[in-house]
Design a protein around this motif. Structure first.
Motif, PDB file in Angstrom:
ATOM      1  N   SER A 420       0.805  -1.221   0.000  1.00  0.00           N
ATOM      2  CA  SER A 420       0.000   0.000   0.000  1.00  0.00           C
ATOM      3  C   SER A 420       0.838   1.270   0.000  1.00  0.00           C
ATOM      4  O   SER A 420       0.295   2.369   0.038  1.00  0.00           O
ATOM      5  CB  SER A 420      -0.933  -0.002   1.220  1.00  0.00           C
ATOM      6  N   THR A 421       2.176   1.134  -0.051  1.00  0.00           N
ATOM      7  CA  THR A 421       3.044   2.319  -0.114  1.00  0.00           C
ATOM      8  C   THR A 421       3.956   2.278  -1.337  1.00  0.00           C
ATOM      9  O   THR A 421       5.065   2.802  -1.311  1.00  0.00           O
ATOM     10  CB  THR A 421       3.896   2.440   1.169  1.00  0.00           C
ATOM     11  N   GLY A 422       3.485   1.613  -2.391  1.00  0.00           N
ATOM     12  CA  GLY A 422       4.242   1.600  -3.631  1.00  0.00           C
ATOM     13  C   GLY A 422       5.444   0.687  -3.624  1.00  0.00           C
ATOM     14  O   GLY A 422       6.354   0.852  -4.437  1.00  0.00           O
ATOM     15  N   GLY A 423       5.483  -0.292  -2.724  1.00  0.00           N
ATOM     16  CA  GLY A 423       6.579  -1.255  -2.703  1.00  0.00           C
ATOM     17  C   GLY A 423       7.729  -0.892  -1.796  1.00  0.00           C
ATOM     18  O   GLY A 423       8.812  -1.471  -1.911  1.00  0.00           O
ATOM     19  N   ARG A 424       7.550   0.043  -0.875  1.00  0.00           N
ATOM     20  CA  ARG A 424       8.637   0.411   0.045  1.00  0.00           C
ATOM     21  C   ARG A 424       9.003  -0.785   0.907  1.00  0.00           C
ATOM     22  O   ARG A 424       8.147  -1.380   1.558  1.00  0.00           O
ATOM     23  CB  ARG A 424       8.201   1.575   0.934  1.00  0.00           C
ATOM     24  N   PRO A 425      10.295  -1.183   0.940  1.00  0.00           N
ATOM     25  CA  PRO A 425      10.679  -2.379   1.705  1.00  0.00           C
ATOM     26  C   PRO A 425      10.498  -2.223   3.201  1.00  0.00           C
ATOM     27  O   PRO A 425      10.360  -3.209   3.924  1.00  0.00           O
ATOM     28  CB  PRO A 425      12.153  -2.583   1.330  1.00  0.00           C
ATOM     29  N   ASN A 426      10.521  -0.970   3.693  1.00  0.00           N
ATOM     30  CA  ASN A 426      10.330  -0.722   5.128  1.00  0.00           C
ATOM     31  C   ASN A 426       9.271   0.368   5.299  1.00  0.00           C
ATOM     32  O   ASN A 426       9.593   1.548   5.483  1.00  0.00           O
ATOM     33  CB  ASN A 426      11.647  -0.286   5.777  1.00  0.00           C
ATOM     34  N   PRO A 427       7.991  -0.002   5.218  1.00  0.00           N
ATOM     35  CA  PRO A 427       6.928   1.004   5.317  1.00  0.00           C
ATOM     36  C   PRO A 427       6.881   1.633   6.699  1.00  0.00           C
ATOM     37  O   PRO A 427       7.366   1.051   7.677  1.00  0.00           O
ATOM     38  CB  PRO A 427       5.654   0.185   5.041  1.00  0.00           C
ATOM     39  N   PRO A 428       6.293   2.817   6.819  1.00  0.00           N
ATOM     40  CA  PRO A 428       6.217   3.504   8.114  1.00  0.00           C
ATOM     41  C   PRO A 428       5.446   2.685   9.153  1.00  0.00           C
ATOM     42  O   PRO A 428       4.553   1.904   8.821  1.00  0.00           O
ATOM     43  CB  PRO A 428       5.471   4.809   7.780  1.00  0.00           C
ATOM     44  N   ALA A 429       5.806   2.891  10.411  1.00  0.00           N
ATOM     45  CA  ALA A 429       5.166   2.145  11.502  1.00  0.00           C
ATOM     46  C   ALA A 429       3.664   2.410  11.542  1.00  0.00           C
ATOM     47  O   ALA A 429       2.877   1.500  11.822  1.00  0.00           O
ATOM     48  CB  ALA A 429       5.807   2.529  12.834  1.00  0.00           C
ATOM     49  N   ARG A 430       3.247   3.648  11.262  1.00  0.00           N
ATOM     50  CA  ARG A 430       1.814   3.954  11.344  1.00  0.00           C
ATOM     51  C   ARG A 430       1.027   3.160  10.305  1.00  0.00           C
ATOM     52  O   ARG A 430      -0.126   2.762  10.566  1.00  0.00           O
ATOM     53  CB  ARG A 430       1.576   5.445  11.165  1.00  0.00           C
ATOM     54  N   VAL A 431       1.606   2.913   9.120  1.00  0.00           N
ATOM     55  CA  VAL A 431       0.919   2.118   8.096  1.00  0.00           C
ATOM     56  C   VAL A 431       0.788   0.666   8.558  1.00  0.00           C
ATOM     57  O   VAL A 431      -0.263   0.034   8.391  1.00  0.00           O
ATOM     58  CB  VAL A 431       1.682   2.195   6.753  1.00  0.00           C
ATOM     59  N   LYS A 432       1.848   0.135   9.181  1.00  0.00           N
ATOM     60  CA  LYS A 432       1.772  -1.229   9.715  1.00  0.00           C
ATOM     61  C   LYS A 432       0.688  -1.337  10.772  1.00  0.00           C
ATOM     62  O   LYS A 432      -0.053  -2.327  10.826  1.00  0.00           O
ATOM     63  CB  LYS A 432       3.130  -1.630  10.308  1.00  0.00           C
ATOM     64  N   ILE A 433       0.601  -0.333  11.614  1.00  0.00           N
ATOM     65  CA  ILE A 433      -0.400  -0.362  12.692  1.00  0.00           C
ATOM     66  C   ILE A 433      -1.814  -0.344  12.107  1.00  0.00           C
ATOM     67  O   ILE A 433      -2.700  -1.086  12.561  1.00  0.00           O
ATOM     68  CB  ILE A 433      -0.182   0.823  13.648  1.00  0.00           C
ATOM     69  N   ILE A 434      -2.030   0.486  11.076  1.00  0.00           N
ATOM     70  CA  ILE A 434      -3.351   0.534  10.438  1.00  0.00           C
ATOM     71  C   ILE A 434      -3.740  -0.842   9.913  1.00  0.00           C
ATOM     72  O   ILE A 434      -4.846  -1.343  10.146  1.00  0.00           O
ATOM     73  CB  ILE A 434      -3.362   1.567   9.289  1.00  0.00           C
ATOM     74  N   TRP A 435      -2.804  -1.498   9.224  1.00  0.00           N
ATOM     75  CA  TRP A 435      -3.112  -2.805   8.647  1.00  0.00           C
ATOM     76  C   TRP A 435      -3.259  -3.869   9.722  1.00  0.00           C
ATOM     77  O   TRP A 435      -4.100  -4.768   9.600  1.00  0.00           O
ATOM     78  CB  TRP A 435      -2.044  -3.205   7.633  1.00  0.00           C
TER      79      TRP A 435
END
Length: 513
Positions: A420-435
């Motif tokens: 959901s962030t265009g393939g970033r290998p280390n997405p932001p922590a807030r995005v992980k928390i949402i998912w």
């Protein structure tokens, strides 16, 4: 935009399940009947084709191609790599179904076999091998390989759509956003299915040990607590939380299987493995393409079609995760590590757990089948109850499911964040928390809408459109691998010609002055 669309759709389903679980269950049941009746054959052919493709790539001339540059080396050791892909790919499912599935098939075997007979026991083990063997791992492997190939050899982003976009057709190139949204939705529901089953089994384990009531309230509480745990692990990254937990879980699972092998009917377990492996290989094609057109039976759709849909729905998640940790390996190493090795491990697991349970049921009259019929999540603990060290093994198994829950959850949040962030290998922590919160919400809403049946139904329904995506990915992979191999052959031929020319006509080898 993809994050908003996919997360919005998933949130709508979660709210639907919480507000009107009965309606959600009815809609999914109708969709399941339609999919199973009209597309069961499609799942069977696609998954068998992926098995053939994986083995062909592994043992053909293309197997030497490296996922990355010539100087790239693997980031993780073989042990850590295998532990992570195994924990992400099947951990909860193996513990949940290791006893339950063989006992289910023994009491309700495939059509044409009498229940509660030696023939039913042999069929139960054979189909357990079939459902957890080459087919599921081939699905994971082909999806993961297509992602890794186009990411590490072509420089594309870590997205499911990258492979599809490489196809030369205009319609394929316009599918990118839709493919990524489908991948996110399939991943979210596939992971939620496993988390829901994990919550059921943790509840049963805690009930056996400390008397925690088996109820929806308990299961929701378990999901909430474990969600906090896997989110804490997810924000630490792959090289710490996920790797450490995966290695711990693999060692704990191996120890539990070894203890049961020694305390259980050891010779019978070995005989079960030997006999079942032989019948699995001899019946491979027939099982792979089995439908029941001339009898009314929901067995194939309830088991094989469900499993194939489950693996397909998990494949974008497991595929992206395996690709993330597999740079630097050759195609042959990759497929051997992601298909043959875990298949053998699954065979050993079912031989130890399923073989022990069947032996105790048939030879000693232990009512494990009755326990499975009453509550599938209690199967493992019903077997441990009559074994030495049963309480200790129940405790270890509960911890094992809990840690598998955490590893699956944190791996899923990483992958969903990447997608959901265009393939970033280390997405932001807030995005992980949402998912993490959304996936747990799906598991809760599906359990409220009908328990394990609703979880299975949602998995089959949402896997169907992604099956078409997998076919496109497999085609793109074959085209890409073949083109790269031909290019490498051309470069090697030019290099050999240049070397030969230098040997025959070295620099400065002209007329004497």
């Amino acid at each position: 935009m993809q994050l908003v669309v996919s997360a919005g759709f998933i949130l709508a389903v979660v709210l639907w399940g919480v507000i009107s679980p009965t309606t959600l269950g009815m809609v999914f049941d109708t969709a399941l009947a339609t999919v199973s009746r009209n597309f069961g054959w499609f799942y069977l052919w696609v998954v068998l084709g992926l098995v053939v493709l994986a083995l062909l790539l592994a043992f053909s001339r293309y197997g030497d191609l490296k996922l990355g540059g010539e100087d790239d080396e693997p980031e993780f050791s073989v042990g850590s790599w295998f532990a992570m892909l195994f924990a992400a790919g099947m951990g909860i499912g193996l513990v949940f179904w290791g006893v339950a599935e063989p006992m289910f098939h023994y009491a309700s075997p495939p059509p044409g076999i009498e229940a509660n007979t030696p023939e039913a026991a042999n069929a139960a083990m054979r189909y357990s091998f079939f459902h957890w063997g080459l087919h599921p791992w081939a699905v994971y492997s082909v999806v993961a390989l297509s992602i890794a190939f186009f990411q590490f050899r072509k420089g594309g982003p870590a997205l499911v759509s990258t492979a599809v976009l490489s196809l030369p057709w205009r319609f394929a190139r316009s599918l990118g956003p839709a493919v990524n949204v489908l991948a996110v939705i399939a991943t979210a529901f596939g992971v939620a299915a496993s988390l829901g089953m994990g919550a059921l089994q943790i509840n049963s384990g805690l009930n056996a040990m400390v008397g925690l009531p088996v109820s929806g309230v308990s299961q929701v509480g378990i999901i909430v607590v474990t969600t906090v745990l896997f989110l804490a692990s997810a924000v630490t990254g792959v090289t710490r939380g996920i790797k450490w937990l995966s290695r711990f879980n693999l060692m704990l699972a191996s120890l539990l299987a070894l203890v049961l092998f020694m305390l259980g009917p050891t010779v019978a377990i070995i005989d079960t493995f030997t006999t079942t492996l032989g019948s699995y290989l001899s019946e491979f094609v027939r099982m792979s393409l089995r439908m029941t057109p001339f009898r009314e039976s929901g067995w194939v759709s309830g088991w094989t079609v469900f499993y194939w849909a489950w693996w397909i729905s998990w494949s974008p998640f497991v595929g992206l995760f395996i690709a993330r940790v597999s740079r630097g390996r050759t195609i042959r190493q990759f497929i051997l590590g992601t298909v043959l090795a875990p298949t053998l491990a699954a065979f050993v697991w079912f031989s130890v757990f399923g073989g022990t349970a069947l032996n105790m049921q048939i030879m000693q009259g232990v009512p494990i089948a009755e326990a499975v019929n009453a509550d599938v999540s209690t199967a493992l603990f019903a077997m441990f109850d009559v074994l030495p060290l049963g309480v200790l093994m129940s405790a270890v198994a509960t911890v094992l499911v809990l840690v598998f829950f955490v590893t699956s959850g944190d791996s899923a949040t990483l992958v969903l964040g990447m997608m959901s962030t265009g393939g970033r290998p280390n997405p932001p922590a807030r995005v992980k928390i949402i998912w993490g919160v959304l996936v747990s919400g799906i598991a809760i809403s599906l359990l409220l809408a009908g328990g394990i049946k609703a979880v299975q139904t949602a998995t089959i329904v949402f896997a169907l459109p992604f099956t078409v995506v997998i076919l496109l990915m497999a085609l793109a992979l074959w085209r890409g691998v073949r083109a790269d191999w031909l290019e490498e052959q051309r470069r090697e031929k030019l290099l050999r010609r240049r070397v030969r020319e230098l040997i025959e006509h070295p620099p400065g080898d002209g007329p004497a002055s």
